[in-house]
Design a protein around this motif. Structure first.
Motif, PDB file in Angstrom:
ATOM      1  N   ASN A 199      -1.525  -6.967 -10.146  1.00  0.00           N
ATOM      2  CA  ASN A 199      -1.494  -5.898  -9.141  1.00  0.00           C
ATOM      3  C   ASN A 199      -2.509  -6.098  -8.025  1.00  0.00           C
ATOM      4  N   SER A 282       7.059  -4.915 -12.662  1.00  0.00           N
ATOM      5  CA  SER A 282       5.935  -4.919 -11.730  1.00  0.00           C
ATOM      6  C   SER A 282       5.897  -3.674 -10.850  1.00  0.00           C
ATOM      7  N   PHE A 284       3.491  -3.951  -8.374  1.00  0.00           N
ATOM      8  CA  PHE A 284       3.037  -4.655  -7.173  1.00  0.00           C
ATOM      9  C   PHE A 284       4.190  -4.924  -6.212  1.00  0.00           C
ATOM     10  N   GLU A 450      -5.990  -2.360  -6.920  1.00  0.00           N
ATOM     11  CA  GLU A 450      -4.571  -2.232  -7.260  1.00  0.00           C
ATOM     12  C   GLU A 450      -3.794  -2.109  -5.970  1.00  0.00           C
ATOM     13  N   ARG A 452       0.126  -2.927  -3.645  1.00  0.00           N
ATOM     14  CA  ARG A 452       1.560  -3.223  -3.608  1.00  0.00           C
ATOM     15  C   ARG A 452       1.809  -4.091  -2.372  1.00  0.00           C
TER      16      ARG A 452
END
Length: 458
Positions: A199, A282, A284, A450, A452
């Motif tokens: 991530n 995921s 991410f 963390e 995306r």
């Protein structure tokens, strides 16, 4: 007897295939290097050819003995646990939801559990009413430092052989809870996860290497406390995020088993039980823009996870990143829908694709085997680099891990800026009118953020 139709298709070598590609490509007529364009220069730093034959195994880096080692390390029995995740907010109402999930196809449960030391026994009794942990594996996520309290309560509430485990990184209480659950060999208490690295934007190589380095640190501490490798391996679980690069993610899980076998052989040459891998789709790679496209991502990721050989699979609902109450409050039909669809991905892969009928379906594919081998060697080299710095904790403290992952993340972002498509974000996008999106603050796990990938483009 050789089938007659085989004579209609004479054998051709790789050079003949390449010649045909170049002859038929318009780029070749312009003098462009079409073959070079077909090669995949991965972010891991190695190059994957567009086409492999048996000659690549004979002449390339993957010797027959290495191929045997890769395949021997893989899971030998088919199937996986369909393990949806639920965030617990009210034990009584959540118990109804959990029992319904088990009745509708879930094989196991992942419980995101807010621990309160007061009345923990009563809370667990209400939450697990009618769910027998000797039959149904239950995996717990909880805040670090509460593992001991949870195990003590479970020993009272469910005084029988437990199945499942603790989905939190090994810490100070791991040795104690491992000893406390020695009578429950299928309840895994030694966990290391790759989600922190994934991530933050790590490559597959970095994810494997840093996960292995984290495990090495944990095993050093646990063996120092008096536990043996023979006690630790059956209680070990690696929890891994699976991204959207289909073949790379298949190879990543297969490579993880090879790396684990190579790593444990340094501790002991005795036969050890197979590694247990929990995989989750995921976050991410999920997007808030056109969120239904997350269904496509989750299906691709889930399929890669099971072909790669996971033992348990958690598919996140497609609207998880929206901040809607998908996990926290399932009182609405919309959230019921997203949780049901996530759970059904595993069911479809079993009942309609029959992926639970064969172990290691990627075995024997020249492409998959060479990709697995490349990941093993690249990750092992990076792992040794971390070990030379004194282990994972020291490499994190001196900034090596952060620097490596930051470079990988920026390369991913730049690739999108240069035209790499994020479906539903940079192409095929539909912004629903009046949709209210929750924007979560950036979280930092330890010293890693963390993220995306789609955030900068939504």
């Amino acid at each position: 007897m050789v089938p007659f139709f085989l004579s209609l298709f004479p054998a051709t070598g790789k050079s003949a295939w390449l010649t045909q590609v170049l002859n038929e490509s318009k780029a070749a007529q312009r003098g462009d290097n079409e073959y070079e364009r077909l090669r995949w220069h991965t972010e891991e730093g190695f190059t994957i050819e567009p086409y492999y034959t048996t000659s690549d195994l004979a002449e390339g880096p993957l010797a027959p003995s290495q191929l045997t080692t890769i395949q021997a390390a893989q899971k030998q029995s088919p199937g996986w646990l369909n393990a949806p995740e639920h965030k617990i907010t009210d034990e009584k109402s959540d118990n109804v939801i959990l029992r319904d999930a088990l009745a509708r196809g879930a094989d196991a449960l992942v419980l995101n559990l807010p621990i309160a030391a007061n009345n923990l026994n009563d809370s667990l009794s209400r939450l697990l009413s009618g769910i027998k942990l000797s039959d149904t594996p239950v995996f717990f996520r909880l805040a670090s430092g509460h593992a001991h309290d949870l195990i003590k309560a479970l020993k009272i509430v469910a005084p029988y052989n437990l199945k499942g485990g603790l989905l939190l990184d090994a810490g100070d209480s791991t040795a104690e809870v491992t000893r406390l659950t020695a009578d429950s060999p299928q309840f895994r208490t030694v966990c290391v996860n790759s989600h922190t690295f994934h991530n933050a934007g790590a490559t597959a190589t970095q994810e494997l290497a840093f996960t292995l380095a984290s495990l090495a640190d944990a095993y050093d501490q646990l063996t120092d406390s008096g536990l043996t490798l023979e006690q630790l391996v059956p209680k070990t679980m690696l929890s891994v995020s699976v991204g959207t690069s289909y073949f790379m993610e298949i190879a990543k899980l297969r490579a993880l088993r090879v790396l684990f076998a190579r790593f444990t052989s340094a501790y002991s040459s005795a036969p050890l039980p197979p590694l247990f891998i929990h995989s989750q789709t995921s976050i991410f790679y999920d997007a808030k823009a056109t969120p239904n496209t997350n269904l496509l991502r989750a299906t691709t990721e889930a399929m890669a996870a099971v072909i790669g050989g996971c033992d348990a699979l958690t598919v996140h609902p497609f609207d998880t990143v929206l901040g809607t109450p998908t996990s926290a409050d399932r009182s609405t039909s919309a959230t019921d829908f997203s949780a049901r669809i996530a759970r059904n991905v595993s069911i479809l892969l079993k009942q309609e694709s029959y992926l639970d009928k064969v172990a290691d379906p990627a075995a024997g594919s020249y492409y998959s085997e060479l990709l697995t081998h490349s990941l093993v060697e690249a990750a092992w080299t990076l792992f040794l680099t971390v070990e030379k710095q004194g282990g994972f904790a020291k490499a994190l403290a001196n900034g090596f891990v952060q620097t490596e992952i930051e470079q990988a993340y920026q390369a991913k972002v730049q690739a999108v800026r240069n035209g790499k498509v994020l479906v539903g974000v940079t192409k095929f996008r539909f912004d629903e009118p009046n949709i209210q999106l929750y924007t979560a603050p950036e979280r930092v796990t330890g010293l890693l953020p963390e993220r995306r990938l789609a955030e900068d483009f939504e």
